[in-house]
Write a protein that holds these residues in place. Structure first.
Motif, PDB file in Angstrom:
ATOM      1  N   LYS A 232       0.833  -1.208   0.000  1.00 37.81           N
ATOM      2  CA  LYS A 232       0.000   0.000   0.000  1.00 37.81           C
ATOM      3  C   LYS A 232       0.863   1.253   0.000  1.00 37.81           C
ATOM      4  CE  LYS A 232      -3.801   2.258   2.327  1.00 37.81           C
ATOM      5  NZ  LYS A 232      -4.892   2.097   3.279  1.00 37.81           N
TER       6      LYS A 232
ATOM      7  N   VAL B  43      -5.993  11.797  -6.584  1.00 35.99           N
ATOM      8  CA  VAL B  43      -6.917  10.722  -6.229  1.00 35.99           C
ATOM      9  C   VAL B  43      -6.426  10.003  -4.966  1.00 35.99           C
ATOM     10  CG1 VAL B  43      -7.915   8.531  -6.993  1.00 35.99           C
ATOM     11  CG2 VAL B  43      -7.668  10.415  -8.613  1.00 35.99           C
ATOM     12  N   ALA B  44      -5.137   9.700  -4.927  1.00 39.10           N
ATOM     13  CA  ALA B  44      -4.568   9.011  -3.763  1.00 39.10           C
ATOM     14  C   ALA B  44      -4.700   9.877  -2.511  1.00 39.10           C
ATOM     15  CB  ALA B  44      -3.108   8.661  -4.015  1.00 39.10           C
TER      16      ALA B  44
ATOM     17  N   ARG C  45      -7.037  12.057  -1.798  1.00 42.86           N
ATOM     18  CA  ARG C  45      -8.417  12.021  -1.325  1.00 42.86           C
ATOM     19  C   ARG C  45      -8.715  10.714  -0.588  1.00 42.86           C
ATOM     20  NH1 ARG C  45      -9.503  16.281   0.056  1.00 42.86           N
ATOM     21  NH2 ARG C  45     -11.309  15.253   0.896  1.00 42.86           N
ATOM     22  N   LYS C  46      -8.246   9.601  -1.157  1.00 44.40           N
ATOM     23  CA  LYS C  46      -8.507   8.303  -0.526  1.00 44.40           C
ATOM     24  C   LYS C  46      -7.807   8.193   0.825  1.00 44.40           C
ATOM     25  CE  LYS C  46      -9.675   5.637  -4.549  1.00 44.40           C
ATOM     26  NZ  LYS C  46      -9.675   4.336  -5.155  1.00 44.40           N
ATOM     27  N   VAL C  47      -6.570   8.636   0.894  1.00 44.92           N
ATOM     28  CA  VAL C  47      -5.822   8.584   2.152  1.00 44.92           C
ATOM     29  C   VAL C  47      -6.474   9.482   3.189  1.00 44.92           C
ATOM     30  CG1 VAL C  47      -3.631   9.247   3.226  1.00 44.92           C
ATOM     31  CG2 VAL C  47      -3.625   7.903   1.126  1.00 44.92           C
TER      32      VAL C  47
ATOM     33  N   HIS D 182      -9.649  10.441   3.379  1.00 44.61           N
ATOM     34  CA  HIS D 182     -10.912   9.851   3.842  1.00 44.61           C
ATOM     35  C   HIS D 182     -10.664   8.655   4.756  1.00 44.61           C
ATOM     36  CE1 HIS D 182     -13.081  12.671   1.637  1.00 44.61           C
ATOM     37  NE2 HIS D 182     -13.578  11.953   0.661  1.00 44.61           N
ATOM     38  N   GLU D 183      -9.610   7.904   4.500  1.00 47.37           N
ATOM     39  CA  GLU D 183      -9.288   6.756   5.351  1.00 47.37           C
ATOM     40  C   GLU D 183      -8.818   7.197   6.731  1.00 47.37           C
ATOM     41  OE1 GLU D 183      -5.665   3.598   5.832  1.00 47.37           O
ATOM     42  OE2 GLU D 183      -6.203   4.177   3.799  1.00 47.37           O
TER      43      GLU D 183
END
Length: 116
Positions: A83, A99-100, A102-104, A106-107
């Motif tokens: 990861k 994109v990465a 935003r995902k990180v 939100h996580e």
């Protein structure tokens, strides 16, 4: 009867700062990569090499800083190596760092807010 969801108390004390640094550098590297792509169009399409001569070394340096910051965040959050590696590679493909990020975010947002 199911067991209650475990409370996460092992949040690293520097997680909020590490996440903020990561977010800032993900955007900087993403914009820098887009500028580098535009510079390469200028260089190979219009023989204008001066823009790439400035942007390429700056992007390279900032990408190395992004790598260090991302590894620091990965160690604090205890991500698996795969990861972490994929997030490191996100800075090499145009738009993927956004994109990465935003995902990180939100996580990790629930962990950061629970850390206070």
């Amino acid at each position: 009867m199911t067991a209650p969801e475990p409370v996460i108390n092992d949040v690293s004390p520097g997680l909020k700062g590490a996440l903020t640094r990561y977010r800032v550098f993900a955007y900087i590297v993403g914009v820098g990569l887009l500028a580098l792509c535009a510079g390469m169009i200028l260089e190979y399409g219009f023989q204008q090499k001066q823009f790439v001569a400035i942007v390429a070394p700056a992007h390279g340096f900032l990408y190395v800083v992004y790598l260090v910051i991302t590894v620091d965040l990965g160690l604090k959050v205890r991500w698996p190596i795969v990861k972490t590696g994929l997030i490191l590679l996100a800075g090499m493909v145009p738009f993927v760092s956004f994109v990465a990020e935003r995902k990180v975010t939100h996580e990790l947002a629930p962990k950061v807010t629970s850390a206070g």
